[in-house]
Motif scaffolding. Sequence first.
Motif, PDB file in Angstrom:
ATOM      1  N   GLU A  22       0.875  -1.018  -0.014  1.00 41.64           N
ATOM      2  CA  GLU A  22       0.081   0.017   0.056  1.00 41.64           C
ATOM      3  C   GLU A  22       0.810   1.119  -0.152  1.00 41.64           C
ATOM      4  O   GLU A  22       0.584   2.236  -0.641  1.00 41.64           O
ATOM      5  CB  GLU A  22      -0.975  -0.062   1.282  1.00 41.64           C
ATOM      6  CG  GLU A  22      -2.235   0.464   1.149  1.00 41.64           C
ATOM      7  CD  GLU A  22      -2.986   0.494  -0.081  1.00 41.64           C
ATOM      8  OE1 GLU A  22      -3.218   1.428  -0.565  1.00 41.64           O
ATOM      9  OE2 GLU A  22      -3.257  -0.587  -0.568  1.00 41.64           O
ATOM     10  N   LYS A  25       2.359   1.743  -3.497  1.00 45.57           N
ATOM     11  CA  LYS A  25       1.345   2.343  -4.344  1.00 45.57           C
ATOM     12  C   LYS A  25       1.234   3.985  -4.236  1.00 45.57           C
ATOM     13  O   LYS A  25       1.325   4.366  -5.231  1.00 45.57           O
ATOM     14  CB  LYS A  25      -0.001   1.733  -4.332  1.00 45.57           C
ATOM     15  CG  LYS A  25       0.088   0.231  -4.690  1.00 45.57           C
ATOM     16  CD  LYS A  25      -1.370  -0.266  -4.372  1.00 45.57           C
ATOM     17  CE  LYS A  25      -1.494  -1.786  -4.878  1.00 45.57           C
ATOM     18  NZ  LYS A  25      -2.952  -2.195  -4.576  1.00 45.57           N
ATOM     19  N   GLU A  28       4.471   5.427  -5.689  1.00 42.53           N
ATOM     20  CA  GLU A  28       4.521   5.658  -7.123  1.00 42.53           C
ATOM     21  C   GLU A  28       3.775   6.367  -7.692  1.00 42.53           C
ATOM     22  O   GLU A  28       3.827   7.158  -8.524  1.00 42.53           O
ATOM     23  CB  GLU A  28       4.500   3.989  -7.495  1.00 42.53           C
ATOM     24  CG  GLU A  28       5.553   3.236  -7.173  1.00 42.53           C
ATOM     25  CD  GLU A  28       6.846   3.354  -7.854  1.00 42.53           C
ATOM     26  OE1 GLU A  28       6.723   4.122  -9.158  1.00 42.53           O
ATOM     27  OE2 GLU A  28       8.039   3.602  -7.523  1.00 42.53           O
TER      28      GLU A  28
END
Length: 78
Positions: A22, A25, A28
């Motif tokens: 998580e 993510k 990114e």
Amino acid sequence: MTNTPSNDQSFDTSSEQLTLIEQLKQVELFNGRAAMLGIVIGIVVEGLTGFGIAHQIGLGALFDGYAACRTQFLPFCF
């Protein structure tokens, strides 16, 4: 009873992995947005000043050819 500690340990590992995934993510997503913003700003500045993105970050001499040859950044001349 010996199966319970190993199950708890694997549960902790999987929950840690989910947390890390998580976080990855989110990082990114931020990096992608920052890159898009940087490209848009570079294009806008290029339109306003006439200097390309390579010139804006100081690498223009590498792409000019003659200047690259004179300053010996490249082993060949164009």
